[in-house]
Write a protein that holds these residues in place. Structure first.
Motif, short mmCIF file in Angstrom:
data_model
loop_
_atom_site.label_atom_id
_atom_site.label_comp_id
_atom_site.label_asym_id
_atom_site.label_seq_id
_atom_site.Cartn_x
_atom_site.Cartn_y
_atom_site.Cartn_z
N ASN A 1 55.50 3.39 -24.07
CA ASN A 1 55.85 2.27 -23.21
C ASN A 1 57.34 1.97 -23.24
OD1 ASN A 1 53.13 1.26 -22.33
ND2 ASN A 1 52.88 1.15 -24.54
N ARG A 2 57.80 1.31 -22.20
CA ARG A 2 59.19 0.86 -22.16
C ARG A 2 59.39 -0.12 -23.31
NH1 ARG A 2 62.77 -2.78 -19.75
NH2 ARG A 2 64.62 -1.70 -18.99
N GLY A 3 60.46 0.07 -24.07
CA GLY A 3 60.74 -0.80 -25.21
C GLY A 3 60.23 -0.27 -26.53
N ASP A 4 59.53 0.86 -26.51
CA ASP A 4 59.05 1.48 -27.75
C ASP A 4 60.22 2.12 -28.49
OD1 ASP A 4 56.45 0.75 -27.26
OD2 ASP A 4 55.74 2.77 -26.79
N LEU A 5 60.16 2.06 -29.82
CA LEU A 5 61.18 2.66 -30.68
C LEU A 5 60.61 3.91 -31.34
CD1 LEU A 5 62.26 -0.62 -32.51
CD2 LEU A 5 63.39 0.44 -30.57
N TYR A 6 61.40 5.00 -31.30
CA TYR A 6 61.00 6.26 -31.90
C TYR A 6 62.15 6.84 -32.72
CZ TYR A 6 57.00 6.44 -28.74
OH TYR A 6 55.83 6.16 -28.06
N ARG A 7 61.80 7.43 -33.87
CA ARG A 7 62.78 8.18 -34.66
C ARG A 7 62.75 9.62 -34.15
NH1 ARG A 7 64.70 6.53 -39.09
NH2 ARG A 7 62.86 5.34 -39.65
N VAL A 8 63.95 10.14 -33.83
CA VAL A 8 64.07 11.50 -33.31
C VAL A 8 64.87 12.33 -34.31
CG1 VAL A 8 65.00 12.92 -31.44
CG2 VAL A 8 63.96 10.70 -30.93
N ALA A 9 64.29 13.42 -34.78
CA ALA A 9 64.97 14.32 -35.71
C ALA A 9 66.00 15.15 -34.96
CB ALA A 9 63.96 15.24 -36.39
N HIS A 10 67.18 15.28 -35.53
CA HIS A 10 68.27 16.09 -34.96
C HIS A 10 68.44 15.83 -33.46
CE1 HIS A 10 68.14 18.10 -38.80
NE2 HIS A 10 66.87 18.36 -38.60
N PRO A 11 68.82 14.60 -33.08
CA PRO A 11 68.90 14.26 -31.66
C PRO A 11 69.90 15.08 -30.85
CG PRO A 11 69.85 12.53 -33.01
CD PRO A 11 69.23 13.51 -33.94
N SER A 12 70.98 15.53 -31.47
CA SER A 12 71.95 16.38 -30.77
C SER A 12 72.81 17.10 -31.80
CB SER A 12 72.83 15.57 -29.82
OG SER A 12 73.84 14.90 -30.52
N THR A 13 73.49 18.12 -31.35
CA THR A 13 74.37 18.87 -32.26
C THR A 13 75.60 18.06 -32.63
OG1 THR A 13 75.43 19.92 -30.37
CG2 THR A 13 73.61 21.11 -31.42
N ARG A 14 75.94 17.06 -31.82
CA ARG A 14 77.12 16.23 -32.10
C ARG A 14 76.82 15.04 -33.00
NH1 ARG A 14 78.40 14.39 -26.61
NH2 ARG A 14 76.35 15.18 -26.14
N ASP A 15 75.56 14.74 -33.19
CA ASP A 15 75.17 13.59 -34.00
C ASP A 15 75.12 14.00 -35.47
OD1 ASP A 15 73.97 11.31 -35.16
OD2 ASP A 15 72.88 10.90 -33.30
N PRO A 16 75.91 13.35 -36.33
CA PRO A 16 75.95 13.73 -37.75
C PRO A 16 74.68 13.34 -38.52
CG PRO A 16 77.30 11.80 -37.38
CD PRO A 16 76.84 12.26 -36.03
N LYS A 17 73.86 12.46 -37.97
CA LYS A 17 72.66 12.01 -38.67
C LYS A 17 71.52 13.00 -38.49
CE LYS A 17 71.96 7.81 -39.47
NZ LYS A 17 71.95 6.86 -40.43
N ARG A 18 70.68 13.10 -39.52
CA ARG A 18 69.51 13.98 -39.42
C ARG A 18 68.48 13.42 -38.46
NH1 ARG A 18 69.13 14.77 -45.68
NH2 ARG A 18 68.11 12.78 -45.39
N SER A 19 68.47 12.11 -38.29
CA SER A 19 67.56 11.49 -37.33
C SER A 19 68.20 10.21 -36.82
CB SER A 19 66.20 11.19 -37.96
OG SER A 19 66.32 10.19 -38.94
N ARG A 20 67.76 9.78 -35.66
CA ARG A 20 68.26 8.55 -35.06
C ARG A 20 67.09 7.89 -34.33
NH1 ARG A 20 72.65 6.47 -35.06
NH2 ARG A 20 73.88 8.36 -35.35
N ILE A 21 67.11 6.57 -34.30
CA ILE A 21 66.08 5.83 -33.57
C ILE A 21 66.58 5.58 -32.15
CG2 ILE A 21 64.74 3.69 -33.46
CD1 ILE A 21 64.90 3.62 -36.53
#
Length: 108
Positions: A2-22
């Motif tokens: 649904n609109r407004g749902d929060l999800y943790r995404v592993a390796h969201p992009s090659t430029r993102d230094p975090k292993r996951s981002r919400i």
């Protein structure tokens, strides 16, 4: 999903230094429910600068610490990567998100 749902995404992009981002799903519900394979989402960062295009979120919203939704950094994510459900925004936060999206997209 649904609109407004929060999800943790592993390796969201090659430029993102975090292993996951919400991310928060911001697409309209009609698109989310369709056969379309992607949805528009906004990333959540731990930094909050107070910009009108940011929405402050915290523990009450299902996060581990104070953070902010960044509506100036919208991305299209494949629905298949949105599997680690965190929670959903309250009606009040969803209203704040709508305002921030309007500002970010320069919609009157």
């Amino acid at each position: 999903m649904n609109r407004g749902d929060l999800y943790r995404v592993a390796h969201p992009s090659t430029r993102d230094p975090k292993r996951s981002r919400i991310f928060v799903v911001v697409s309209r519900q009609l698109l989310i429910d369709s056969q379309f394979s992607t949805v528009v989402s906004a990333p959540i960062y731990s930094k909050y600068h107070g910009f009108s295009t940011q929405v402050h979120v915290d523990v009450a919203d299902g996060l581990k610490h104070s953070s902010s939704i960044h509506c100036d950094e919208l991305v299209s994510l494949h629905k298949s990567v949105l599997t680690d459900y965190i929670g959903k925004l309250s009606v009040l936060k969803l209203a704040e998100l709508n305002v921030a999206l309007k500002v970010a997209l320069s919609i009157e």
